[in-house]
Design an enzyme around this catalytic site. Sequence first.
Site, PDB file in Angstrom:
ATOM      1  N   TYR A   1      31.085  16.226 -35.561  1.00 24.31           N
ATOM      2  CA  TYR A   1      31.257  17.280 -36.557  1.00 24.31           C
ATOM      3  C   TYR A   1      31.590  18.599 -35.871  1.00 24.31           C
ATOM      4  O   TYR A   1      32.509  19.313 -36.265  1.00 24.31           O
ATOM      5  CB  TYR A   1      29.964  17.412 -37.365  1.00 24.31           C
ATOM      6  CG  TYR A   1      29.962  18.509 -38.401  1.00 24.31           C
ATOM      7  CD1 TYR A   1      30.506  18.300 -39.662  1.00 24.31           C
ATOM      8  CD2 TYR A   1      29.402  19.758 -38.122  1.00 24.31           C
ATOM      9  CE1 TYR A   1      30.489  19.300 -40.618  1.00 24.31           C
ATOM     10  CE2 TYR A   1      29.379  20.764 -39.072  1.00 24.31           C
ATOM     11  CZ  TYR A   1      29.924  20.526 -40.319  1.00 24.31           C
ATOM     12  OH  TYR A   1      29.907  21.527 -41.267  1.00 24.31           O
TER      13      TYR A   1
ATOM     14  N   SER B   1      32.002  25.982 -39.655  1.00 25.72           N
ATOM     15  CA  SER B   1      30.563  25.946 -39.445  1.00 25.72           C
ATOM     16  C   SER B   1      30.240  26.782 -38.224  1.00 25.72           C
ATOM     17  O   SER B   1      31.068  26.914 -37.313  1.00 25.72           O
ATOM     18  CB  SER B   1      30.092  24.503 -39.217  1.00 25.72           C
ATOM     19  OG  SER B   1      28.763  24.469 -38.716  1.00 25.72           O
TER      20      SER B   1
END
Length: 251
Positions: A150, A138
């Site tokens: 995350y 990401s």
Amino acid sequence: MDLQLKGKKVLVTGGSRGIGKAIAASFLKEGADVGIVARTKYELEEVSKELDVRIYTNDLTNVYQREQLITDFINDFNGIDILINNAGASYGKTVSETSPILFHKTMNLNFIAAVHLSQLVSQHMITQGEGVIINISSIYGKEAGGVPAYNASKAALNSFTKSFSSEVIKYNIRVVGIAPGAIFHPNKEWTRRIKNDPDFLDNYAKSNIPAGRLGKPEEVGNIAVFLASNKAAWIVGSTISVDGGQSRMNY
């Protein structure tokens, strides 16, 4: 462009929806043989009605089920050429509001599972003399933003991509990564945000993405097939941002 992926044996984790499903579809278009894995059998069966893939129901947070997955895939396909580590999830909120248990849960799926699967398939790739491992990260593994647990897991994945690539390239195994920005597909989070604000997607894109729209899952799939091909033979250890200009990095 012929990417020469016909007959390649590809395993996509988290392949029942969104980016994973789009990556599987992209490899199928190139003539590859594809297997996908997820935890929800119903979703896998629905995908198998749409795409010509073999499905595996495994919990990738479980070390023994990861080992069984690779054993089953290699037995079914008589080898493995390409692994796509796409399975992932986001847990918690701010650092103060996220328990160590949720940090551990995030790291176990997003990072440890990818590391372990990479270790397992690399043994077979070394024997056959080639292979490609693609880690789906990401942009928030590269810069601040999003949910801390995350982000930390994706930052660790980026570091692993670089480290492991240097270790196995001598065996003709390339390890690379893709760092998507905001990609729209109708998951629970996007659905929740749209329900709360019907104009959310347009407003978010205008505020955050120079290209003026959210990305599409197939746009990540297009990069995945390229990176898996010999056309990308000199890309080793890099994690490529695919974000419509969303990230603020200079690289």
